[in-house]
Scaffold this motif. Structure first.
Motif: not given
Length: 354
Positions: A104-105, A313-315, A321-333
């Motif tokens: 996702y990153n 489940d992809i979204q 991961y976004l909530k837990n700061k494992l990705i930095e930018k929001e994306i749409d599945s």
């Protein structure tokens, strides 16, 4: 917690293919008459020699790709992340591997690839991944994990996601436990055995091994806690544009998913039962993975009979991961999933089989 930036740095590594071509696709002894009407194409697939790649192994051995006049070039990898990197970089046409924060990153950074089909899920009555505790542990429920040290393979990996979601569903969060990334599956087993962690996540056949070796107990199969899309089929940007070729690939893959499901995944009274081709499927998987057939029998993960992606489940994963700061930018599945090729392949296959 390791930051998303630390995960992103891994993308700069050179992708190294491991043992490419050590196992070749076998031609079918009987090829569909329709294959003569189709141009011969060659498709490279990046994957690991693991049980969740079973439908690809089956399609190669049973000649389902040959029926579509497809020559498969298997590219074997030793880890999941290089598969996704190679797919996004058009080094392979198709990637078959687990889902993780790094994927996702990559999408957030503009590296295109398209998730198109299922390759392994958590599902009730199919114990793919299990939370394991020490034998004789006082931990009897997920809620009892509060304040405990839990081993996983890597930050941002599938086990990290499954643990976090299971905790959330039981009123806890990752902040309530000490998550310990250990790198390899063997290390998670060894640290549980040596009592350096209170719990860990394992998949079969390692669950059975830990129990038989006398140091582990199953706390709960994660499929009993949630449905989750653990692994998927990806298409590279270049191959995605070859719509007709991609549909031909998907037809063979769907056919193999059905063969696998009917042989190994049907249920009777909540238990998996052996289908007509069970032994054949187990032996095919054993040949490709190098595992004894008896270990494969109890380690057959759930997959949708038609290879349908659990798209919602992809979204959920992205949001986690976004909530837990494992990705930095929001994306749409929707930017990285596409069901149209699968839908067209399913339509054509069902029409041909009538």
């Amino acid at each position: 917690m390791i930051s998303a930036f630390a995960i992103e740095k891994n993308f700069c590594f050179v992708v190294v293919l491991a043992g490419c071509g050590s196992k070749e696709a076998k031609p079918s002894s009987t090829t569909s008459e329709k294959s003569d009407e189709k141009e011969r194409i060659k498709i490279s697939i990046g994957m690991l020699k693991l049980t969740p790649s079973a439908p690809i192994f089956i399609a190669m051995e049973k000649g389902f790709f040959e029926e579509e006049n497809i020559e498969i070039d298997p590219q074997w990898f030793d880890a999941a992340q290089p598969v996704s990197v190679a797919t996004a970089g058009n080094k392979v046409d198709v990637g078959a591997t687990g889902l993780s924060a790094s994927i996702y990153n990559m999408a957030a950074l503009g590296q295109k690839m398209y998730i198109v089909a299922d390759k392994g899920m958590e599902k009730k009555d199919y114990p793919a991944t299990v939370i394991m505790v020490q034998k004789g542990s006082s931990i009897k429920s997920i809620k009892d994990l509060k304040g405990k040290k839990i081993g996983i393979t890597q930050t941002g990996g599938t086990y990290h996601y499954l643990l976090g979601r299971a905790l959330e569903l039981n009123g806890l969060s990752l902040e309530d436990v000490t998550v310990t990334p250990l790198g390899a599956i063997g290390a998670t087993m060894e640290t549980l055995k040596s009592k350096q962690v209170d719990a860990t996540l394992l998949s079969e056949p390692n669950v059975t091994k830990a129990i038989n070796d006398g140091y582990g107990e199953a706390l709960t199969p994660l499929g009993d806690e949630l449905d989750s899309q653990n692994a998927a089929i990806f298409l590279s940007p270049q191959f995605y544009e070859k719509k007709e070729d991609a549909v031909r690939f998907m037809k063979a893959y769907i056919k193999a998913c059905r063969y696998y499901y009917d042989a190994a995944l049907k249920l009777e009274n909540g238990k998996q039962i052996k289908g007509e081709n069970f032994d054949e499927v187990v032996n095919i998987i054993a040949e490709y993975t190098g595992q004894p057939a008896e270990n494969i029998e109890g380690a057959l993960p759930y997959m949708d009979r038609d290879g349908k992606l659990f798209k919602d489940d992809i979204q959920t994963q992205i949001d986690f991961y976004l909530k837990n700061k494992l990705i930095e930018k929001e994306i749409d599945s929707k930017e990285i999933t596409d069901m149209k090729l699968w839908e067209e392949a399913l339509k054509q296959l069902d029409k041909e089989e009538k």
